[in-house]
Design a protein around this motif. Sequence first.
Motif, PDB file in Angstrom:
ATOM      1  N   SER A 113       0.717  -1.231   0.086  1.00  0.00           N
ATOM      2  CA  SER A 113      -0.110   0.114  -0.095  1.00  0.00           C
ATOM      3  C   SER A 113       0.695   1.070  -0.091  1.00  0.00           C
ATOM      4  CB  SER A 113      -0.886  -0.011   1.096  1.00  0.00           C
ATOM      5  OG  SER A 113      -1.695  -0.684   1.362  1.00  0.00           O
ATOM      6  N   GLY A 173       2.374   1.851  -3.274  1.00  0.00           N
ATOM      7  CA  GLY A 173       1.511   2.383  -4.237  1.00  0.00           C
ATOM      8  C   GLY A 173       1.196   3.947  -4.272  1.00  0.00           C
ATOM      9  N   GLN A 228      -7.289   2.327   1.934  1.00  0.00           N
ATOM     10  CA  GLN A 228      -5.925   2.028   1.636  1.00  0.00           C
ATOM     11  C   GLN A 228      -5.280   2.701   2.658  1.00  0.00           C
ATOM     12  OE1 GLN A 228      -4.070   3.062  -1.947  1.00  0.00           O
ATOM     13  NE2 GLN A 228      -4.992   1.593  -3.146  1.00  0.00           N
ATOM     14  N   ALA A 279     -10.558   2.912  -5.120  1.00  0.00           N
ATOM     15  CA  ALA A 279      -9.176   3.065  -4.755  1.00  0.00           C
ATOM     16  C   ALA A 279      -8.607   4.353  -5.464  1.00  0.00           C
ATOM     17  CB  ALA A 279      -8.193   1.894  -5.164  1.00  0.00           C
ATOM     18  N   GLU A 303      -4.844  -2.436 -10.436  1.00  0.00           N
ATOM     19  CA  GLU A 303      -4.949  -2.490  -9.059  1.00  0.00           C
ATOM     20  C   GLU A 303      -5.248  -3.963  -8.446  1.00  0.00           C
ATOM     21  OE1 GLU A 303      -7.627   0.685  -7.822  1.00  0.00           O
ATOM     22  OE2 GLU A 303      -5.915   1.982  -7.925  1.00  0.00           O
TER      23      GLU A 303
END
Length: 431
Positions: free
Chosen positions: A7, A10, A111, A395, A430
């Motif tokens: 996470s 990202g 997230q 997301a 994703e």
Amino acid sequence: MGDPALSRRGFLAASAAAGLSMTALSGCGGDSDGGSSDGTTTIEWWNISTTQPTKDVWAGLARKFEAQNPKVKIKIVQLENDAYKSKMTALTASGKLPDIFHTWGGGVLKQQVDAGLVEDLSDRTKDWAETLLPVARQPYLLDEKLYGIPFDIGMIGFWYNKALFKKAGISAPPATWSAFLEAVTKLKSADVAPLALAGKEKWPGMYFWAYLAMRTAGAGALQKANEDKDFTAPGLVQAGEHLKDLVALEPFQKGFLGASYSGPTGQAATVGNGKAAMELMGQWAPVVQADAGKGLGDDLGFFPFPEVEGGQGAITEVFGGGGGHALRSGAPQAAVDFLKFFASEATDLELVKKTGVLPVVPGAESAIADPNIKAVHKELTAATGFQLYLDQAYAPALGQEVNDSVGALIAGSKSPEQVTESLTSVAKEEQ
């Protein structure tokens, strides 16, 4: 709950793509418990209330809390919507969030939770948070745990100038998409800009596509597309085609692609100064119109997004959300106390009366005086379906792609099919 390291990677990739300086932000967030040698705890509170009267009302509430809690200081950091999102993305990547921060819930909050950065409030707020309106709490519930406390709930709809409608010979707000397009044509014939749009900021344009998707494919279609990682269903393509039909009428104010939302020449000011007949915006619109422009007073009206003939969705299915506050993991008790103070009936009544928010504390709706806010509240309470803002429900990367792709469609550089193909591609990345 997912891999926190993944996470964070990202978010690092996203912030690098945005060109954000992590050095510039390294002083932000919860580096310590905020304690000082004299026993005072300093709480950092990040929010997006940059317009009046909300900015001053919130500052006043912080001072009131400090007066009731002499050993606590509230440090307020206020940022405009897009700047806030960018900086929060970078802070999340760094692993440090502010003590108290604005959240819309949904996929963005998830997230942050998956990265281990957000406090689980379930037990720490149980004795009072469960009394808040269930629909307002819903975006902050993840795996049946509560990670945010709402202060507002509402929906997106059309705000319109009654005088300009009358000038164009429009007797009543349109209830169908074909009638809406006809109203746009009448307004243009009367030399009135039908719609104001903050094309520069992308998210206001997303509202059109999202509602059209709900009306053509049904309220559950957007959630299903996200779950299936496939946005190419015919109803979602049709949503873009309907939006393309609107764009072809050239309904927006001159220079809309470079316009901001709340600036002195932006979307809200254009409507508030009587330079455009409508905007598709949330329950906060009247307050921002009055702050950015003159405001319309009794000439301002509200109506829900029209029904699309032959579509699967109903006019009672609404798109929107609310605002809430979350805490960084390990936030001090004073931060929890502030959330309780902010969610009290006394605070909610003040927010409803002075800033036009819709109440989250049962009973506070008695303070709604503005007939337009009453109209929004009535539509919301009668809603048969609800969809959270897409740039929050999804997301972060997918939410941003919705905004960007719809913005490209409005600008004429993407087709309806290309929008759904881009969303599908990002959604699959994703996985």
